[in-house]
Design a protein around this motif. Structure first.
Motif, mmCIF file in Angstrom:
data_model
loop_
_atom_site.group_PDB
_atom_site.id
_atom_site.type_symbol
_atom_site.label_atom_id
_atom_site.label_comp_id
_atom_site.label_asym_id
_atom_site.label_seq_id
_atom_site.Cartn_x
_atom_site.Cartn_y
_atom_site.Cartn_z
ATOM 1 N N UNK A 1 -4.762 -4.740 -7.845
ATOM 2 C CA UNK A 1 -4.752 -3.889 -6.664
ATOM 3 C C UNK A 1 -3.534 -2.969 -6.668
ATOM 4 N N UNK A 2 -2.387 -3.496 -7.106
ATOM 5 C CA UNK A 2 -1.182 -2.670 -7.224
ATOM 6 C C UNK A 2 -1.416 -1.549 -8.229
ATOM 7 N N UNK A 3 -2.005 -1.899 -9.362
ATOM 8 C CA UNK A 3 -2.308 -0.917 -10.408
ATOM 9 C C UNK A 3 -3.202 0.195 -9.862
ATOM 10 N N UNK A 4 -4.236 -0.193 -9.137
ATOM 11 C CA UNK A 4 -5.178 0.775 -8.583
ATOM 12 C C UNK A 4 -4.514 1.674 -7.544
ATOM 13 N N UNK A 5 -3.718 1.060 -6.646
ATOM 14 C CA UNK A 5 -3.036 1.820 -5.594
ATOM 15 C C UNK A 5 -2.045 2.812 -6.196
ATOM 16 N N UNK A 6 -1.254 2.332 -7.142
ATOM 17 C CA UNK A 6 -0.262 3.177 -7.812
ATOM 18 C C UNK A 6 -0.946 4.315 -8.579
ATOM 19 N N UNK B 1 4.259 11.762 1.349
ATOM 20 C CA UNK B 1 2.929 12.377 1.373
ATOM 21 C C UNK B 1 1.872 11.289 1.265
ATOM 22 N N UNK B 2 1.573 10.585 2.366
ATOM 23 C CA UNK B 2 0.578 9.506 2.311
ATOM 24 C C UNK B 2 -0.770 10.005 1.815
ATOM 25 N N UNK B 3 -1.452 9.118 1.130
ATOM 26 C CA UNK B 3 -2.774 9.472 0.604
ATOM 27 C C UNK B 3 -2.876 9.086 -0.846
ATOM 28 N N UNK B 4 -3.991 9.384 -1.446
ATOM 29 C CA UNK B 4 -4.184 9.086 -2.857
ATOM 30 C C UNK B 4 -4.655 7.696 -3.126
ATOM 31 N N UNK B 5 -4.962 6.930 -2.037
ATOM 32 C CA UNK B 5 -5.463 5.560 -2.270
ATOM 33 C C UNK B 5 -6.564 5.243 -1.295
ATOM 34 N N UNK C 1 0.823 -1.211 0.000
ATOM 35 C CA UNK C 1 0.000 0.000 0.000
ATOM 36 C C UNK C 1 0.858 1.262 0.000
ATOM 37 N N UNK C 2 1.864 1.306 0.871
ATOM 38 C CA UNK C 2 2.733 2.487 0.929
ATOM 39 C C UNK C 2 3.820 2.464 -0.129
ATOM 40 N N UNK C 3 4.383 1.289 -0.408
ATOM 41 C CA UNK C 3 5.494 1.224 -1.361
ATOM 42 C C UNK C 3 5.063 1.547 -2.785
ATOM 43 N N UNK C 4 3.855 1.106 -3.177
ATOM 44 C CA UNK C 4 3.363 1.427 -4.520
ATOM 45 C C UNK C 4 3.143 2.924 -4.663
ATOM 46 N N UNK C 5 2.655 3.553 -3.583
ATOM 47 C CA UNK C 5 2.460 4.996 -3.612
ATOM 48 C C UNK C 5 3.801 5.732 -3.631
ATOM 49 N N UNK C 6 4.766 5.242 -2.865
ATOM 50 C CA UNK C 6 6.095 5.858 -2.852
ATOM 51 C C UNK C 6 6.750 5.744 -4.230
ATOM 52 N N UNK C 7 6.513 4.633 -4.903
ATOM 53 C CA UNK C 7 7.048 4.419 -6.243
ATOM 54 C C UNK C 7 6.404 5.397 -7.226
ATOM 55 N N UNK C 8 5.090 5.583 -7.109
ATOM 56 C CA UNK C 8 4.383 6.545 -7.962
ATOM 57 C C UNK C 8 4.920 7.953 -7.729
ATOM 58 N N UNK C 9 5.159 8.270 -6.468
ATOM 59 C CA UNK C 9 5.695 9.574 -6.102
ATOM 60 C C UNK C 9 7.077 9.784 -6.716
ATOM 61 N N UNK C 10 7.923 8.738 -6.663
ATOM 62 C CA UNK C 10 9.262 8.821 -7.237
ATOM 63 C C UNK C 10 9.198 9.040 -8.750
ATOM 64 N N UNK C 11 8.372 8.257 -9.438
ATOM 65 C CA UNK C 11 8.297 8.352 -10.900
ATOM 66 C C UNK C 11 7.798 9.722 -11.339
ATOM 67 N N UNK C 12 6.818 10.250 -10.632
ATOM 68 C CA UNK C 12 6.257 11.551 -11.023
ATOM 69 C C UNK C 12 7.174 12.714 -10.629
ATOM 70 N N UNK C 13 7.640 12.697 -9.387
ATOM 71 C CA UNK C 13 8.389 13.851 -8.888
ATOM 72 C C UNK C 13 9.877 13.805 -9.225
ATOM 73 N N UNK C 14 10.477 12.630 -9.164
ATOM 74 C CA UNK C 14 11.929 12.532 -9.347
ATOM 75 C C UNK C 14 12.308 12.199 -10.783
#
Length: 390
Positions: free
Chosen positions: A187-192, A386-390, A154-167
């Motif tokens: 579920x990974x797809x949806x969370x990300x 920045x937790x959230x978005x899921x 749940x958190x790692x997929x969001x952190x990965x999305x954050x990295x790809x978008x921001x970094x």
């Protein structure tokens, strides 16, 4: 004479009672010294078997380590292995067979879909199912007999999305995922996607495929490419991720590639070759960790099996050791095993310590990694700021 007979009969009855008690005691002691049966179930055959084979090897090494030091409560452990073929119904059949064989607990399965199916068998039987690599958040926060040593994504997929978008600066992303392991991939797809879009990113196209049906990736990738995506996220097994990466490069699409924590095994490198160079992924496994216990395990695994261990082997090793420690607390009995696991805190694994929460879940550090010159390389710690978005 009668009195003498009564005395003799009394002594005879006393002797018989003593013998009966002794027999029962010896029988109980014999039962206590019998081997402890532990089950293991995973996909061990077929094109997606690499992760299951690695996990089986890790469990086998841990078993040998425990038995070499006296076993659990002075009893040796015996491993009973079943192949779930990567099919939910066969996962259930494997678990039924293991429970019927008398196992105290089961380590498995490798994927979320098979685990969800298996729990329909193990939970009613009140048998612990311990997952080395299962990470779907669909299994989080449930009071049952399921435990895992790998954290929810749940958190790692969001952190990965954050990295790809921001970094990475990628604002338009396409996604392809294996629908046969939907409990994980969908579920990974949806969370990300939720996190990525909440920051302003656009998912230009999202396509699923069936690994069982052995889909032709070319038309799917043509559609994804046509969506003008700036990058491609692949949520699939090692072999399918390798084939998708190969097809992507053969068609001339040189977009940056990303994948989830399911794919990184040697099979990805061996079958992906140059096509997977530079692919990035998130994983709760420090590929280049200098932990002495992990380095020792890696060396012993290399000697034993002739290849480096994947994350699955290391996490399965951790799974067996924490299970054995809990069984030591119960005297090798199934009664109280669930509670003993729930009371496990700061257990020393190969890389770091971990603790089970009241639902049998864990938290572990997440790392951003890549493939460079045919080798897995850890780039940095990955943190969700920045937790959230899921």
């Amino acid at each position: 004479m009668k009195r003498q007979n009564l005395i003799n009969n009394s002594w005879l009855r006393l002797i018989l009672v003593v013998l009966l008690i002794g027999t029962l005691f010896l029988a109980e002691e014999s039962m206590m010294k019998k081997t402890i049966l532990i089950g293991f179930a995973a996909q061990l055959t077929g094109v997606q078997a690499e992760l299951g084979v690695q996990e089986r090897n890790g469990v086998q090494m841990a078993l040998e380590t425990i038995n070499a030091t006296g076993g659990v409560d002075g009893r040796k452990i015996e491993l009973i292995i079943r192949d779930d073929h990567g099919i939910p119904e066969k996962a259930q059949a494997a678990d039924r067979e293991l429970i019927k064989a008398g196992v105290l607990a089961i380590i498995g399965h490798t994927t979320s879909e098979q685990t969800l199916a298996g729990l329909e068998v193990t939970n009613p039987a009140k048998v612990v199912l311990l997952g080395p690599t299962v990470s779907t958040p669909d299994l989080s926060g449930i009071d049952d007999y399921f435990f895992r040593v790998y954290p929810s994504f749940k958190n790692s997929a969001q952190a990965f999305a954050q990295y790809i978008y921001q970094r990475s600066g990628i604002t338009r992303l396409a996604i392809i995922y294996d629908s046969d392991n939907a409990a994980y991939s969908k579920t990974y797809c949806s969370t990300f996607s939720s996190k990525y879009q909440s920051m302003g990113g656009a998912i230009t196209s999202e396509i699923s495929f069936s690994s069982v049906a052995q889909s032709d990736f070319s038309p799917l990738l043509l559609k994804l490419s046509a969506s003008k995506a700036e990058g491609l996220l692949i949520i699939a097994s090692d072999i399918d991720t390798a084939l998708i990466a190969q097809r992507t490069r053969l068609m001339g699409w040189q977009t940056p590639l990303f994948t989830s924590c399911w794919a990184p095994t040697k099979t990805l490198i061996n079958n992906g070759g140059q096509a997977v160079e530079g692919i990035k992924f998130e994983q709760a496994y420090a590929l280049t960790s200098q932990s002495p216990t992990l380095l020792d395990f890696q060396a012993r695994y290399q000697t034993r099996f002739g290849q480096a261990p994947s994350f699955g082997a290391a996490l399965a090793y951790d799974s067996f050791l924490v299970l054995a420690a809990a069984l030591e607390k119960t005297g090798g009995r199934p009664e109280g095993l669930r509670q003993a696991l729930l009371e496990t805190h700061d257990f020393q694994g190969l890389m770091n310590t971990f603790s089970f929460d009241r639902f049998g879940d864990v938290e572990r550090p997440i790392y951003l990694s890549t493939i460079r010159d045919g080798k897995f390389i850890t780039l940095e710690d990955l943190t969700l700021t920045d937790p959230g978005g899921e």
